[in-house]
Write a protein that holds these residues in place. Structure first.
Motif, PDB file in Angstrom:
ATOM      1  N   VAL A 163     139.706  -9.859  15.042  1.00  6.51           N
ATOM      2  CA  VAL A 163     139.903  -8.721  15.939  1.00  6.51           C
ATOM      3  C   VAL A 163     141.393  -8.573  16.186  1.00  6.51           C
ATOM      4  O   VAL A 163     142.079  -9.549  16.521  1.00  6.51           O
ATOM      5  CB  VAL A 163     139.168  -8.917  17.286  1.00  6.51           C
ATOM      6  CG1 VAL A 163     139.438  -7.739  18.213  1.00  6.51           C
ATOM      7  CG2 VAL A 163     137.672  -9.087  17.054  1.00  6.51           C
ATOM      8  N   MET A 164     141.896  -7.348  15.993  1.00  4.39           N
ATOM      9  CA  MET A 164     143.319  -7.070  16.201  1.00  4.39           C
ATOM     10  C   MET A 164     143.484  -5.950  17.219  1.00  4.39           C
ATOM     11  O   MET A 164     142.679  -5.016  17.245  1.00  4.39           O
ATOM     12  CB  MET A 164     143.984  -6.677  14.877  1.00  4.39           C
ATOM     13  CG  MET A 164     143.979  -7.781  13.841  1.00  4.39           C
ATOM     14  SD  MET A 164     144.840  -7.328  12.300  1.00  4.39           S
ATOM     15  CE  MET A 164     143.612  -6.306  11.512  1.00  4.39           C
ATOM     16  N   GLN A 165     144.507  -6.071  18.039  1.00  2.00           N
ATOM     17  CA  GLN A 165     144.814  -5.039  19.025  1.00  2.00           C
ATOM     18  C   GLN A 165     146.216  -4.529  18.782  1.00  2.00           C
ATOM     19  O   GLN A 165     147.168  -5.314  18.650  1.00  2.00           O
ATOM     20  CB  GLN A 165     144.696  -5.588  20.441  1.00  2.00           C
ATOM     21  CG  GLN A 165     144.959  -4.541  21.523  1.00  2.00           C
ATOM     22  CD  GLN A 165     144.899  -5.141  22.915  1.00  2.00           C
ATOM     23  OE1 GLN A 165     145.383  -6.237  23.143  1.00  2.00           O
ATOM     24  NE2 GLN A 165     144.295  -4.413  23.853  1.00  2.00           N
ATOM     25  N   ALA A 166     146.350  -3.195  18.708  1.00  2.00           N
ATOM     26  CA  ALA A 166     147.651  -2.577  18.503  1.00  2.00           C
ATOM     27  C   ALA A 166     148.315  -2.273  19.841  1.00  2.00           C
ATOM     28  O   ALA A 166     147.660  -2.246  20.897  1.00  2.00           O
ATOM     29  CB  ALA A 166     147.507  -1.291  17.688  1.00  2.00           C
ATOM     30  N   ARG A 167     149.605  -2.021  19.785  1.00  2.64           N
ATOM     31  CA  ARG A 167     150.360  -1.700  21.001  1.00  2.64           C
ATOM     32  C   ARG A 167     149.782  -0.471  21.704  1.00  2.64           C
ATOM     33  O   ARG A 167     149.819  -0.350  22.935  1.00  2.64           O
ATOM     34  CB  ARG A 167     151.826  -1.463  20.633  1.00  2.64           C
ATOM     35  CG  ARG A 167     152.760  -1.387  21.824  1.00  2.64           C
ATOM     36  CD  ARG A 167     154.208  -1.222  21.378  1.00  2.64           C
ATOM     37  NE  ARG A 167     154.612  -2.298  20.481  1.00  2.64           N
ATOM     38  CZ  ARG A 167     154.970  -3.526  20.874  1.00  2.64           C
ATOM     39  NH1 ARG A 167     154.948  -3.816  22.158  1.00  2.64           N
ATOM     40  NH2 ARG A 167     155.337  -4.430  19.982  1.00  2.64           N
ATOM     41  N   SER A 168     149.219   0.468  20.912  1.00  2.00           N
ATOM     42  CA  SER A 168     148.653   1.698  21.479  1.00  2.00           C
ATOM     43  C   SER A 168     147.378   1.452  22.270  1.00  2.00           C
ATOM     44  O   SER A 168     146.925   2.319  23.021  1.00  2.00           O
ATOM     45  CB  SER A 168     148.341   2.680  20.346  1.00  2.00           C
ATOM     46  OG  SER A 168     147.309   2.151  19.520  1.00  2.00           O
ATOM     47  N   GLY A 169     146.754   0.286  22.078  1.00  2.00           N
ATOM     48  CA  GLY A 169     145.443   0.011  22.658  1.00  2.00           C
ATOM     49  C   GLY A 169     144.335   0.102  21.635  1.00  2.00           C
ATOM     50  O   GLY A 169     143.202  -0.323  21.897  1.00  2.00           O
ATOM     51  N   ALA A 170     144.627   0.676  20.459  1.00  2.00           N
ATOM     52  CA  ALA A 170     143.636   0.736  19.383  1.00  2.00           C
ATOM     53  C   ALA A 170     143.257  -0.680  18.961  1.00  2.00           C
ATOM     54  O   ALA A 170     144.077  -1.600  19.002  1.00  2.00           O
ATOM     55  CB  ALA A 170     144.198   1.508  18.196  1.00  2.00           C
TER      56      ALA A 170
END
Length: 357
Positions: free
Chosen positions: A226-233
């Motif tokens: 599971v990965m989380q981007a800076r945007s919240g995506a």
């Protein structure tokens, strides 16, 4: 003549690299590998110019402009350095390294290549798998708005692992097999976000042994990232195990603020659709990951050399994916503890846009 030489002649070079280059008209000056393996190269692939006795012989050939390093990961970084010192452009097999301690060395090789006016790319051939490539182009065109989520499900059997050298690689699904999925997901998060917002800032991973898994298999057969981007995506990549399916494939979804991409890759499952909330359009696809993706990776490098620019699959881009791969490995080793990847510079030049059809 493209001036390509293939260094390493194992199963992947024989089944994918050389067939792809032959089909797509990429000239191969020669092949270098173990003598017991290369004995039939010229018979199987008449378009190959010659067989080299050793690496030095290959690197001293003035006809060689690009070296396709198709060896195993051990010693691959040193081979990249040798090729640069010999004045050759490089396409290196993925993963370039399985040792996180070599990341600073790779960054130095990026600088060294730049000083020498040479290009180094990595064979992230899955970027040119037709459904994934078309999805990338559509994201760059903004066809689903800003990406809010990416999901991959590995709905097929695992390749034979037990007793192979791959089974001896620690956390193999996370550190080798799933790197293609990690790499394309990282690119989609970047392609579908405002500048800087698609960077992955958090990684959680788990791997585990499963019921029915052979006792003599060394690696877990289940893995989730599971990965989380800076945007919240967020993005999820899941192998529930060695799947049993009459219609196997690797399904994926890219959800955005204005639309959704749905598709699948591998085992004749290739498909891609674009859903804008009013209608779902099935998009035409041609070719297949194996072997057209391998021609795409080399073709991008050759085009970048001709246009004097960084290739899309540059070593710099590959390092960014390696950082996520190592973060996933470290998270799994800690029982799923969230890991913040080491910082990665964002691309400074725009990527080329093609007709997504």
């Amino acid at each position: 003549m493209s001036g390509v030489a293939v260094l390493g002649y194992g199963g992947i070079a024989a089944s994918a690299h050389l067939p792809a280059y032959e089909q797509h008209g990429i000239g191969v000056v020669g092949v270098c590998g173990r003598p017991e393996r290369t004995a039939d190269v010229l018979e199987r692939f008449p378009f190959v110019g010659r067989v080299y006795d050793d690496v030095g012989d290959l690197l001293s050939d003035p006809e060689v402009r690009v070296v396709d390093i198709a060896t195993g990961p051990e010693g691959r970084v040193a081979l990249v350095r040798r090729c640069l010192e010999a004045g050759k452009h490089v396409l290196a097999q993925k993963p370039v390294t399985l040792d996180a301690g070599e990341l600073p060395v790779l960054e130095e090789l990026v600088r060294d290549a730049s000083r020498r006016g040479l290009r180094v790319a990595v064979n992230h051939n899955a970027r040119w798998a037709p459904p994934w490539r078309s999805a990338s182009l559509l994201l760059r065109e903004g066809r689903v708005g800003e990406v809010v989520g990416v999901t991959h499900v590995h709905d097929k059997a695992l390749p034979p692992l037990t007793g192979t050298h791959f089974d001896r690689v620690e956390h193999m699904l996370l550190t080798d097999y799933l790197l293609h999925w990690v790499d394309i997901t990282r690119m989609w998060l970047l392609d579908g976000s405002a500048e800087g917002q698609g960077e992955v800032v958090n990684v959680i991973a788990l791997d585990s042994r499963l019921p029915g898994q052979p006792a003599d298999s060394l690696n877990p057969w289940s893995a989730t990232i599971v990965m989380q981007a800076r945007s919240g995506a967020t993005a999820t990549i899941r192998i529930p195990g060695s799947g049993v399916a009459t219609t196997p494939g690797c399904a994926f979804w890219v959800h955005g603020t204005t639309g959704t991409l749905r598709g699948s890759v591998l085992l004749d499952s290739d498909r891609l659709s674009l859903d804008d909330g009013t209608a779902e359009e099935q998009l035409p696809l041609t070719g297949a990951w194996f072997v057209d993706g391998f021609a795409g990776a080399m073709g991008e490098l050759l085009t970048a050399i001709a246009e004097d620019r960084e290739p899309e699959n540059s070593l710099t881009s590959a390092i960014a994916s390696l950082r996520l791969m190592f973060a996933a490995r470290d998270s799994a080793a800690q029982g799923g503890t969230p890991v913040t990847p080491l910082p990665t510079p964002l691309p400074t030049t725009p990527l080329p846009t093609e007709d997504a059809g």
